[in-house]
Design a protein around this motif. Sequence first.
Motif, PDB file in Angstrom:
ATOM      1  N   TYR A 240       0.827  -1.208   0.000  1.00  0.00           N
ATOM      2  CA  TYR A 240       0.000   0.000   0.000  1.00  0.00           C
ATOM      3  C   TYR A 240       0.861   1.257   0.000  1.00  0.00           C
ATOM      4  N   MET A 241       0.514   2.190  -0.897  1.00  0.00           N
ATOM      5  CA  MET A 241       1.143   3.505  -0.932  1.00  0.00           C
ATOM      6  C   MET A 241       0.057   4.565  -0.937  1.00  0.00           C
ATOM      7  N   PRO A 242       0.257   5.678  -0.247  1.00  0.00           N
ATOM      8  CA  PRO A 242      -0.696   6.787  -0.342  1.00  0.00           C
ATOM      9  C   PRO A 242      -0.862   7.205  -1.800  1.00  0.00           C
ATOM     10  N   PRO A 243      -2.076   7.578  -2.215  1.00  0.00           N
ATOM     11  CA  PRO A 243      -2.326   7.913  -3.630  1.00  0.00           C
ATOM     12  C   PRO A 243      -1.386   8.974  -4.199  1.00  0.00           C
ATOM     13  N   ASP A 244      -1.016   9.977  -3.422  1.00  0.00           N
ATOM     14  CA  ASP A 244      -0.108  11.013  -3.942  1.00  0.00           C
ATOM     15  C   ASP A 244       1.245  10.414  -4.320  1.00  0.00           C
ATOM     16  N   VAL A 245       1.700   9.439  -3.527  1.00  0.00           N
ATOM     17  CA  VAL A 245       2.995   8.809  -3.793  1.00  0.00           C
ATOM     18  C   VAL A 245       2.912   7.928  -5.036  1.00  0.00           C
ATOM     19  N   SER A 246       1.873   7.091  -5.103  1.00  0.00           N
ATOM     20  CA  SER A 246       1.756   6.184  -6.255  1.00  0.00           C
ATOM     21  C   SER A 246       1.530   6.964  -7.546  1.00  0.00           C
ATOM     22  N   ALA A 247       0.775   8.076  -7.488  1.00  0.00           N
ATOM     23  CA  ALA A 247       0.556   8.882  -8.696  1.00  0.00           C
ATOM     24  C   ALA A 247       1.876   9.475  -9.189  1.00  0.00           C
ATOM     25  N   TRP A 248       2.687   9.972  -8.269  1.00  0.00           N
ATOM     26  CA  TRP A 248       4.007  10.524  -8.618  1.00  0.00           C
ATOM     27  C   TRP A 248       4.895   9.451  -9.235  1.00  0.00           C
ATOM     28  N   LEU A 249       4.880   8.275  -8.647  1.00  0.00           N
ATOM     29  CA  LEU A 249       5.710   7.173  -9.125  1.00  0.00           C
ATOM     30  C   LEU A 249       5.223   6.670 -10.477  1.00  0.00           C
ATOM     31  N   ARG A 250       3.914   6.493 -10.621  1.00  0.00           N
ATOM     32  CA  ARG A 250       3.343   5.976 -11.871  1.00  0.00           C
ATOM     33  C   ARG A 250       3.654   6.914 -13.037  1.00  0.00           C
ATOM     34  N   GLU A 251       3.383   8.196 -12.856  1.00  0.00           N
ATOM     35  CA  GLU A 251       3.634   9.159 -13.928  1.00  0.00           C
ATOM     36  C   GLU A 251       5.115   9.194 -14.290  1.00  0.00           C
ATOM     37  N   GLY A 252       5.967   9.166 -13.275  1.00  0.00           N
ATOM     38  CA  GLY A 252       7.398   9.205 -13.530  1.00  0.00           C
ATOM     39  C   GLY A 252       7.884   8.008 -14.318  1.00  0.00           C
ATOM     40  N   VAL A 253       7.408   6.815 -13.958  1.00  0.00           N
ATOM     41  CA  VAL A 253       7.835   5.599 -14.657  1.00  0.00           C
ATOM     42  C   VAL A 253       7.244   5.551 -16.063  1.00  0.00           C
ATOM     43  N   TRP A 254       5.972   5.892 -16.216  1.00  0.00           N
ATOM     44  CA  TRP A 254       5.373   5.933 -17.559  1.00  0.00           C
ATOM     45  C   TRP A 254       6.171   6.866 -18.473  1.00  0.00           C
ATOM     46  N   ASN A 255       6.489   8.043 -17.958  1.00  0.00           N
ATOM     47  CA  ASN A 255       7.204   9.019 -18.783  1.00  0.00           C
ATOM     48  C   ASN A 255       8.641   8.590 -19.059  1.00  0.00           C
ATOM     49  N   SER A 256       9.279   7.975 -18.069  1.00  0.00           N
ATOM     50  CA  SER A 256      10.685   7.598 -18.266  1.00  0.00           C
ATOM     51  C   SER A 256      10.834   6.501 -19.314  1.00  0.00           C
TER      52      SER A 256
END
Length: 381
Positions: free
Chosen positions: A227-243
């Motif tokens: 489990y990750m807080p939504p703000d953390v997972s959103a930051w991580l998801r966008e970063g990985v998708w973009n990278s």
Amino acid sequence: MAIRFIAVLKRKLNSAFYVALRLVNYYPYYTYLQGRGQKINLTPEYELEFTEQERVFLKTCAASYNYFESDYALGHRQKELSLYKLKDVTYLSNTGVIKMGDKLIVESGLSVDRLTRSKAFRDFTVMLPHSYKSGIYTTIQHSHWADNNISLWFIDSLPRAYILAKTVKEPVTLLMWKGAAAYQKQTLEYLLKDHRHITIKYISKHHRIKITNFYLPSFITASFSGYMPPDVSAWLREGVWNSFNIIRTNPKHRIYVSRSKARFRRVVNEQELIPVLEKYGFKIIWSEDYSYKDQLQLFYDAEAIVSPHGAGLTNLLFAENSKVVELHPAKIIKGRYMLLCKGIGFEYTPIIGSPGDDIEDFVVPVAELENWLQSTFPFKL
């Protein structure tokens, strides 16, 4: 039979060896931070709410572990996200664990259980002494489990960079193992690319470094939890998708992730499952056959994912929006990916099979899977 005898003998010799080391006080003891240094809180702690079905599943998971520290049915408290500003630590580069004085700091190893099973606690790795008296240093590295394990990298290690990105304003050097996998270096460097004051320094695993000023970001996830807080997972998801330049306009598909090429936790009756899945438009994939970028694209495009439990399910984090069925052997049931889905808002369904053999190979109840398919996708493709 001979192989099993050798394995048992090796375990017993190992055990006697470590008992002898304890008698001569080889192991360092551990302690907690207990108010040492300055603590900066980024977000407060809070309690998760579970449905009755989720509680029943989590209770079943905990029972399979003899109610170890994973009984989240009793309550899952998302701890506060924090950064500790510390003075005079010793950094062990093979694990990312730090010492203060002669004791290991539990918070740098996630939990007591993780710490005492890590190389910081019981390993003879040659560690060369160094000293960083000037500058500020930090790390997100998490023990030897994260060497090349996507689950421990994306769930336990990399999210800690979020805390650094949101709290650190002054120049800081982030220490990272130079032998890290390409996807680890790529994602870390991309997520921190707009934070020029955070410099990544790649070093070997054989350093024992005395550091005057050290910043320790807390772990975001808890033991046995994804489990990750939504703000953390959103930051991580966008970063990985973009990278990885993920294409966001592909048509959606459904995938079954097979473990038939793995060494353990395979579905014994998979050949009975596959025709049923194919009736509902599922594509059968083996993660080993794809580059990591292509794995991410497959998961991003998936509207439904069925898979036995395994580290590859970490890629759920990078699906856009998906329904998930996780297949479990009854002997050991893990809630990590249920909790991951909870954090990103995915519909999650566990299916529990037979207890499994010595290597966790197990049988899946085909009828139960077909019932889920019929209720979720009324029209076969």
